[in-house]
Write an enzyme that holds these catalytic residues in place. Structure first.
Site, PDB file in Angstrom:
ATOM      1  N   ASN A   1       0.216  -7.270  -4.071  1.00  0.00           N
ATOM      2  CA  ASN A   1       0.789  -6.153  -5.099  1.00  0.00           C
ATOM      3  C   ASN A   1       0.942  -7.029  -6.558  1.00  0.00           C
ATOM      4  O   ASN A   1       1.097  -8.327  -6.686  1.00  0.00           O
ATOM      5  CB  ASN A   1       1.863  -5.580  -4.720  1.00  0.00           C
ATOM      6  CG  ASN A   1       1.690  -4.313  -3.934  1.00  0.00           C
ATOM      7  OD1 ASN A   1       0.832  -3.750  -4.159  1.00  0.00           O
ATOM      8  ND2 ASN A   1       2.175  -4.191  -2.566  1.00  0.00           N
TER       9      ASN A   1
ATOM     10  N   HIS B   1      -1.705   2.527  -6.177  1.00  0.00           N
ATOM     11  CA  HIS B   1      -0.793   2.393  -5.018  1.00  0.00           C
ATOM     12  C   HIS B   1       0.553   2.177  -5.340  1.00  0.00           C
ATOM     13  O   HIS B   1       1.234   0.939  -5.430  1.00  0.00           O
ATOM     14  CB  HIS B   1      -1.396   1.106  -4.145  1.00  0.00           C
ATOM     15  CG  HIS B   1      -0.388   0.739  -2.950  1.00  0.00           C
ATOM     16  ND1 HIS B   1      -0.388   1.620  -1.980  1.00  0.00           N
ATOM     17  CD2 HIS B   1       0.005  -0.329  -2.764  1.00  0.00           C
ATOM     18  CE1 HIS B   1       0.429   0.803  -1.083  1.00  0.00           C
ATOM     19  NE2 HIS B   1       0.628  -0.317  -1.550  1.00  0.00           N
TER      20      HIS B   1
HETATM   21  N1  LIG Z   1      -1.693  -3.140  -0.389  1.00  0.00           N
HETATM   22  C1  LIG Z   1      -0.798  -2.620   0.387  1.00  0.00           C
HETATM   23  O1  LIG Z   1      -0.676  -1.590   1.041  1.00  0.00           O
HETATM   24  C2  LIG Z   1       0.362  -3.603   0.687  1.00  0.00           C
HETATM   25  C3  LIG Z   1       1.132  -3.197   1.745  1.00  0.00           C
HETATM   26  C4  LIG Z   1       2.511  -4.310   2.002  1.00  0.00           C
HETATM   27  C5  LIG Z   1       2.529  -5.389   1.217  1.00  0.00           C
HETATM   28  N2  LIG Z   1       1.628  -5.717   0.438  1.00  0.00           N
HETATM   29  C6  LIG Z   1       1.582  -6.808  -0.234  1.00  0.00           C
HETATM   30  O2  LIG Z   1       1.093  -7.930   0.364  1.00  0.00           O
HETATM   31  C7  LIG Z   1       1.589  -9.240  -0.069  1.00  0.00           C
HETATM   32  C8  LIG Z   1       2.125  -9.678   0.962  1.00  0.00           C
HETATM   33  O3  LIG Z   1       3.204  -9.262   1.607  1.00  0.00           O
HETATM   34  P1  LIG Z   1       4.027  -9.781   2.900  1.00  0.00           P
HETATM   35  O4  LIG Z   1       5.236  -8.867   3.041  1.00  0.00           O
HETATM   36  O5  LIG Z   1       3.298 -10.290   3.953  1.00  0.00           O
HETATM   37  O6  LIG Z   1       4.699 -10.951   1.850  1.00  0.00           O
HETATM   38  P2  LIG Z   1       5.242 -12.633   2.489  1.00  0.00           P
HETATM   39  O7  LIG Z   1       6.217 -13.074   1.526  1.00  0.00           O
HETATM   40  O8  LIG Z   1       5.740 -12.347   3.893  1.00  0.00           O
HETATM   41  O9  LIG Z   1       3.807 -13.347   2.572  1.00  0.00           O
HETATM   42  C9  LIG Z   1       3.180 -13.771   1.574  1.00  0.00           C
HETATM   43  C10 LIG Z   1       2.566 -15.200   1.818  1.00  0.00           C
HETATM   44  O10 LIG Z   1       1.933 -15.619   0.881  1.00  0.00           O
HETATM   45  C11 LIG Z   1       1.925 -16.921   0.795  1.00  0.00           C
HETATM   46  N3  LIG Z   1       1.416 -17.672  -0.367  1.00  0.00           N
HETATM   47  C12 LIG Z   1       2.143 -17.561  -1.803  1.00  0.00           C
HETATM   48  N4  LIG Z   1       1.189 -18.081  -2.668  1.00  0.00           N
HETATM   49  C13 LIG Z   1       0.204 -18.683  -1.726  1.00  0.00           C
HETATM   50  C14 LIG Z   1      -1.135 -19.423  -2.295  1.00  0.00           C
HETATM   51  N5  LIG Z   1      -1.570 -20.001  -3.366  1.00  0.00           N
HETATM   52  N6  LIG Z   1      -2.126 -19.444  -1.236  1.00  0.00           N
HETATM   53  C15 LIG Z   1      -1.682 -19.280   0.030  1.00  0.00           C
HETATM   54  N7  LIG Z   1      -0.447 -18.500   0.594  1.00  0.00           N
HETATM   55  C16 LIG Z   1       0.149 -18.307  -0.506  1.00  0.00           C
HETATM   56  C17 LIG Z   1       3.518 -17.266   0.943  1.00  0.00           C
HETATM   57  O11 LIG Z   1       3.818 -18.481   1.313  1.00  0.00           O
HETATM   58  C18 LIG Z   1       4.063 -16.051   1.924  1.00  0.00           C
HETATM   59  O12 LIG Z   1       3.833 -16.751   3.372  1.00  0.00           O
HETATM   60  C19 LIG Z   1       2.792  -8.913  -1.149  1.00  0.00           C
HETATM   61  O13 LIG Z   1       1.985  -8.828  -2.435  1.00  0.00           O
HETATM   62  C20 LIG Z   1       3.035  -7.245  -0.796  1.00  0.00           C
HETATM   63  O14 LIG Z   1       3.458  -6.547  -1.891  1.00  0.00           O
HETATM   64  C21 LIG Z   1       0.703  -4.823   0.102  1.00  0.00           C
END
Ligand SMILES: NC(=O)c1ccc[n+]([C@@H]2O[C@H](COP(=O)([O-])OP(=O)(O)OC[C@H]3O[C@@H](n4cnc5c(N)ncnc54)[C@H](O)[C@@H]3O)[C@@H](O)[C@H]2O)c1
Length: 314
Positions: free
Chosen positions: A122, A177
């Site tokens: 996001n 979204h």
């Molecule tokens: N599109 C959708 O419908 C939807 C739904 C839920 C969550 N999301 C989004 O998905 C993303 C992930 O959500 P989450 O709950 O898993 O968050 P989370 O914090 O559990 O996981 C994110 C992961 O990304 C890793 N990360 C950060 N920078 C990185 C990089 N450069 N390379 C590799 N890994 C890296 C972090 O270490 C972390 O483990 C967020 O942006 C969230 O807002 C989108």
């Protein structure tokens, strides 16, 4: 797509749940997880690999030591990002996640140059736009996951009202979204029955509102955002691509004249198959929905504008 190899960048809650869903479905031959947080991808890959002992088909699940290990993937799912913290403005969050996206995408271009990318991070529509700009790839190869989740959330709300029709509720959510997403009750069917025959206008208004706030409702209870439904929604899309099933799923894609917009990403119904977005479906929108879609697109454009003002694309 003969290798059926899927890379997942960001092995947090959503990325790992997508991997777990895929391994339980037995859809892929190989899943490789990468995360910058040390040990996260490794630990989760081992755990998921052990659970796959009970899956219908075996899947090789590994952790990448470096971005170079996420190579020759058919599909790369990007969930890397940071959540918004108390003192961050929307602008701060956008810039941070866009920079993460830029570095991730550079690696994907280097190591999986033929992949289809599913963006999950996001703000979803803006991050999907960033991937288009960074890669310059054919637009069909970049898909934002949004409608698959928002549609499932809408179906859940309808089932809760009706008490029947589970698994038979066809929903459609378009636009961004975020706050301005547009659940379309006029397109909903339960079995083959239009939902207007089953629920009143007031009941549908409540369902629309609860769909829009579906993510926030989970945060309220859990203190963090949901990941089971997002993970399963990603797996649904990955399966459609790998199996070339040509199913219709609302997704955030680059509009190039469709719906009267260009050079912007937004959620619309698309056909998913082996080439990614096989077709963008242009449905007829009434005047009221057109106006809502415009608000939605403008909100995405304002995010893109923030990046442009901060010289992100230069
Ligand atoms: N599109 C959708 O419908 C939807 C739904 C839920 C969550 N999301 C989004 O998905 C993303 C992930 O959500 P989450 O709950 O898993 O968050 P989370 O914090 O559990 O996981 C994110 C992961 O990304 C890793 N990360 C950060 N920078 C990185 C990089 N450069 N390379 C590799 N890994 C890296 C972090 O270490 C972390 O483990 C967020 O942006 C969230 O807002 C989108």
């Amino acid at each position: 797509m003969h290798r059926r190899k899927v890379g997942i960048i960001g092995a947090g809650a959503v990325g790992a749940t997508a991997a777990y869903s895929l391994s339980m479905m037995g859809t892929c031959s190989e899943i490789v997880l990468f995360d910058i947080a040390e040990g996260v991808a490794k630990g989760k890959a081992i755990d998921i690999a052990q659970s796959s002992h009970y899956a219908p088909n075996s899947t090789i699940i590994t952790a990448a030591e470096s971005p170079a290990d996420v190579n020759e993937c058919d599909i790369v799912v990007i969930t890397a990002g940071v959540p918004r913290k108390g003192d961050m403005t929307r602008e701060d969050l956008l810039m941070i996640n866009a920079k993460i996206m830029k570095s991730v995408v550079e690696d994907v271009m280097k190591y999986s140059p033929d992949a289809v990318i599913i963006c999950v991070s996001n703000p979803l529509d803006v991050m999907t736009y960033v991937i288009h700009k960074m890669t310059g790839w054919e637009s069909n190869r970049i898909i934002g996951m949004a409608g698959a989740l928002d549609g499932a959330r809408m179906a859940y709300q309808i089932y809760n009202k009706l008490g029947y029709g589970a698994g038979q509720i066809g929903t459609l959510v378009i636009g961004d979204h975020g706050q301005n997403m547009i659940p379309l009750p006029q397109k909903v069917q339960v079995g083959d029955v239009p939902v207007s025959e089953l629920l009143s206008r007031e009941e549908m208004e409540e369902i629309i509102e609860r769909t829009r706030t579906g993510g926030a409702e989970i945060v309220k209870h859990l203190g963090t955002s949901g990941y089971y439904a997002p993970g399963r929604a990603i797996a649904h899309m990955v399966e459609a691509l790998l199996n070339d099933s040509k199913i219709v799923v609302s997704s955030s894609v680059l509009l190039q004249g469709e719906y009267g917009y260009s050079d912007v990403t937004a959620g619309v119904p698309v056909v998913l198959g082996k080439n990614g977005v096989e077709k963008i479906i242009e449905i007829e929108l009434d005047e009221e929905t057109k106006a809502k879609f415009n608000v939605s697109v403008e909100s995405i454009r304002s995010g893109i504008e923030i990046l442009k003002t901060n010289h992100f694309f230069e």
